[in-house]
Design a protein around this motif. Structure first.
Motif, PDB file in Angstrom:
ATOM      1  N   HIS A 121       0.844  -1.195   0.000  1.00  0.00           N
ATOM      2  CA  HIS A 121       0.000   0.000   0.000  1.00  0.00           C
ATOM      3  C   HIS A 121       0.877   1.242   0.000  1.00  0.00           C
ATOM      4  O   HIS A 121       2.084   1.159   0.200  1.00  0.00           O
ATOM      5  CB  HIS A 121      -0.929   0.009   1.223  1.00  0.00           C
ATOM      6  N   HIS A 177       4.819   0.118  -0.003  1.00  0.00           N
ATOM      7  CA  HIS A 177       5.522  -0.673   1.016  1.00  0.00           C
ATOM      8  C   HIS A 177       4.607  -1.756   1.567  1.00  0.00           C
ATOM      9  O   HIS A 177       3.395  -1.705   1.375  1.00  0.00           O
ATOM     10  CB  HIS A 177       6.079   0.229   2.118  1.00  0.00           C
ATOM     11  N   ASP A 198       0.934   5.105   1.827  1.00  0.00           N
ATOM     12  CA  ASP A 198       0.279   5.845   2.910  1.00  0.00           C
ATOM     13  C   ASP A 198      -0.426   7.084   2.353  1.00  0.00           C
ATOM     14  O   ASP A 198       0.075   7.744   1.439  1.00  0.00           O
ATOM     15  CB  ASP A 198       1.299   6.251   3.976  1.00  0.00           C
TER      16      ASP A 198
HETATM   17 FE   LIG Z   1       2.040   2.179   5.475  1.00  0.00          FE
END
Ligand SMILES: [Fe+2]
Ligand SMILES: O=C(O)CCC(=O)C(=O)O
Length: 156
Positions: free
Chosen positions: A37, A95, A39
């Motif tokens: 994903h 990540h 952030d």
């Molecule tokens: Fe994350």
């Protein structure tokens, strides 16, 4: 160098804190503990115990881990809002967390969120946007699987 614009916006940051426990994998298991994903924060800081697992996807598509992190290390990661704010100069990386071994991983993550819109006068790749509204957009079921929510939300 920190510009006046940046300093004046620092006061409008909010923070969300998340504590996570990733249970230890079964014997011989390699476990995807947190799916890939990006952030949605402005920036994220991640503090962990000494159990590794955080991996970043490099430009060439290869995943790399962050060896040697200890209790006193803090990982600072760019989120989608800083990518838009810097016009892609700072990229928000994909990540994930994978785990091997016999110990649980604990992390304390702090996500910063800007309250004011981030419009600027020079040519932008993103339309001015309100970070909190972007988080609302991402919280809707139909937007969660978008390849790049920030581009769909406010990309030019
Ligand atoms: Fe994350
Ligand atoms: O637990 C970690 O190391 C990463 C957590 C993370 O990527 C997240 O909470 O967005």
């Amino acid at each position: 160098m920190v510009s006046e614009n940046t300093t004046s916006r620092m006061g409008s940051a909010n923070y969300l804190c998340r504590v996570m426990k990733y249970r230890e994998p079964e014997i011989g298991e390699k476990k995807m503990a947190f799916v890939p994903h990006i952030d949605k924060s402005f920036m994220s800081t991640i503090h962990q115990n000494n159990v590794a697992g955080l991996e970043i996807k490099a430009k060439d598509g290869e995943w790399f881990g962050l060896p040697g992190l200890t209790f006193s290390s803090v990982v600072v990661m760019a989120g989608d809002a800083i990518m838009a704010w810097t016009n892609d100069r700072i990229k928000s990386p994909i990540h994930r967390v994978t785990m091997e071994g016999s110990e649980a991983r604990y992390t304390l993550a702090q996500f910063s969120v800007m309250e004011k819109d981030m419009g600027e006068d020079h040519p932008l790749r993103y339309k001015p946007f309100d970070h909190l509204k972007f988080l609302d957009f991402f919280s809707q079921e139909e937007n969660r699987m978008l390849e790049s929510p920030i581009h769909t939300y406010c990309g030019v």
